[in-house]
Design a protein around this motif. Sequence first.
Motif, PDB file in Angstrom:
ATOM      1  N   THR A 128       0.859  -1.182   0.000  1.00  0.00           N
ATOM      2  CA  THR A 128       0.000   0.000   0.000  1.00  0.00           C
ATOM      3  C   THR A 128       0.893   1.229   0.000  1.00  0.00           C
ATOM      4  N   VAL A 129       0.622   2.164  -0.898  1.00  0.00           N
ATOM      5  CA  VAL A 129       1.431   3.371  -1.046  1.00  0.00           C
ATOM      6  C   VAL A 129       0.563   4.585  -0.743  1.00  0.00           C
ATOM      7  N   GLU A 130       1.090   5.486   0.074  1.00  0.00           N
ATOM      8  CA  GLU A 130       0.376   6.718   0.403  1.00  0.00           C
ATOM      9  C   GLU A 130       1.240   7.911   0.014  1.00  0.00           C
ATOM     10  N   GLU A 131       0.667   8.843  -0.727  1.00  0.00           N
ATOM     11  CA  GLU A 131       1.380  10.068  -1.095  1.00  0.00           C
ATOM     12  C   GLU A 131       1.465  10.986   0.119  1.00  0.00           C
ATOM     13  N   SER A 132       2.625  11.587   0.322  1.00  0.00           N
ATOM     14  CA  SER A 132       2.832  12.396   1.515  1.00  0.00           C
ATOM     15  C   SER A 132       3.824  13.510   1.223  1.00  0.00           C
ATOM     16  N   LEU A 133       3.675  14.630   1.909  1.00  0.00           N
ATOM     17  CA  LEU A 133       4.689  15.681   1.855  1.00  0.00           C
ATOM     18  C   LEU A 133       5.931  15.215   2.603  1.00  0.00           C
ATOM     19  N   SER A 134       7.099  15.722   2.211  1.00  0.00           N
ATOM     20  CA  SER A 134       8.354  15.269   2.822  1.00  0.00           C
ATOM     21  C   SER A 134       8.326  15.408   4.338  1.00  0.00           C
ATOM     22  N   ARG A 135       7.880  16.570   4.834  1.00  0.00           N
ATOM     23  CA  ARG A 135       7.906  16.797   6.283  1.00  0.00           C
ATOM     24  C   ARG A 135       6.967  15.839   7.019  1.00  0.00           C
ATOM     25  N   ASP A 136       5.795  15.551   6.414  1.00  0.00           N
ATOM     26  CA  ASP A 136       4.856  14.622   7.045  1.00  0.00           C
ATOM     27  C   ASP A 136       5.390  13.199   6.982  1.00  0.00           C
ATOM     28  N   LEU A 137       6.047  12.869   5.891  1.00  0.00           N
ATOM     29  CA  LEU A 137       6.651  11.547   5.734  1.00  0.00           C
ATOM     30  C   LEU A 137       7.702  11.319   6.811  1.00  0.00           C
ATOM     31  N   VAL A 138       8.589  12.294   6.993  1.00  0.00           N
ATOM     32  CA  VAL A 138       9.650  12.172   8.001  1.00  0.00           C
ATOM     33  C   VAL A 138       9.059  12.053   9.398  1.00  0.00           C
ATOM     34  N   ARG A 139       8.018  12.848   9.682  1.00  0.00           N
ATOM     35  CA  ARG A 139       7.395  12.784  11.004  1.00  0.00           C
ATOM     36  C   ARG A 139       6.764  11.415  11.244  1.00  0.00           C
ATOM     37  N   SER A 140       6.104  10.863  10.232  1.00  0.00           N
ATOM     38  CA  SER A 140       5.478   9.549  10.386  1.00  0.00           C
ATOM     39  C   SER A 140       6.518   8.467  10.663  1.00  0.00           C
ATOM     40  N   LEU A 141       7.658   8.553   9.985  1.00  0.00           N
ATOM     41  CA  LEU A 141       8.719   7.572  10.230  1.00  0.00           C
ATOM     42  C   LEU A 141       9.257   7.714  11.649  1.00  0.00           C
ATOM     43  N   ARG A 142       9.468   8.953  12.101  1.00  0.00           N
ATOM     44  CA  ARG A 142      10.002   9.166  13.456  1.00  0.00           C
ATOM     45  C   ARG A 142       9.028   8.669  14.523  1.00  0.00           C
ATOM     46  N   GLU A 143       7.729   8.870  14.266  1.00  0.00           N
ATOM     47  CA  GLU A 143       6.714   8.440  15.231  1.00  0.00           C
ATOM     48  C   GLU A 143       6.475   6.938  15.193  1.00  0.00           C
ATOM     49  N   GLY A 144       6.966   6.271  14.141  1.00  0.00           N
ATOM     50  CA  GLY A 144       6.761   4.836  14.025  1.00  0.00           C
ATOM     51  C   GLY A 144       5.437   4.448  13.425  1.00  0.00           C
ATOM     52  N   SER A 145       4.701   5.425  12.864  1.00  0.00           N
ATOM     53  CA  SER A 145       3.401   5.093  12.277  1.00  0.00           C
ATOM     54  C   SER A 145       3.523   4.571  10.846  1.00  0.00           C
TER      55      SER A 145
END
Length: 300
Positions: A128-145
Amino acid sequence: MRDLDLTSLRLFAAVCETRNMARAGEQQHIVASAISKRLAQLEDTVGVTLFERRRRGVIPTAAGEILLEHARAMLAAADRVERDMADYGTGIKGQVRLLATVSCMAESLPDDIASFLQVAEHRDIRVTVEESLSRDLVRSLREGSAPLGICWDAADLEGFQTRPYRSDALAAIVHPEHPLASQPDCTFEQTLEFDHIGLPGQTAVHTMLARAAAIIGKPMAYRVVVSSFDASLRCVRAHLGLAIVPREVVEPIYASVGVRVIPLTDSWAQRRFAICMRDEASLSPAARLLVDYLEQKAAG
């Protein structure tokens, strides 16, 4: 601390977002008095006050804001568990969730994922692929989501493990009658003499161009701001201005669209993308297969 209850955390997050127990109750299909009781129990569990009560509703305290971050990550993880278990019930043996920026989605990533799924050994994997802005993508990775992301490698990737992916090059897209249309290439500074078609301020392309213009010391004149590459091309075709977008997005279709592609000669216009993750060792076997395949596909 006793075990946290996911239902209480979901109600807590809803109240934080709506700032009102009655509205949260309508959203979650539960009466406000039941929410109030749940939140009182949650405050007792964590041992701190989570809300400030005000005349028109409630707002989270500093401790409540911290708990909200953890609650969102826990709820996202619980949702992924539910989806993954449902997929196993339907025979899917692996699921990978991937976040990707607009540029990646507009270029080669969809084709690369499609070819990955066509490999016989991968037939039981769902991506499953979700389009995301760079800043939101980085935040999601840091949060573990989210476990995986693909973005421009100039994003704030400190602390992440990365693998190289593809690259692209920015170009000025102009109407055939534009003054730059006859040139084989140009600098970004030359484009600043003309009206631009811009993307939203949160996008990586907008941030890069704003930084470059500031270094040059000239302002960018935006005549139109649109939300997608397709919309920017339509505006160029209407002769409203020029757009700075990746060549790889436009070159397959520029002849049919009726625009000219003028490569930028600036060194920063050559961009590289990275596959990023918090810890490769913690990825699922399916996710590791996808990472290896995308890296090899890009290198090939």
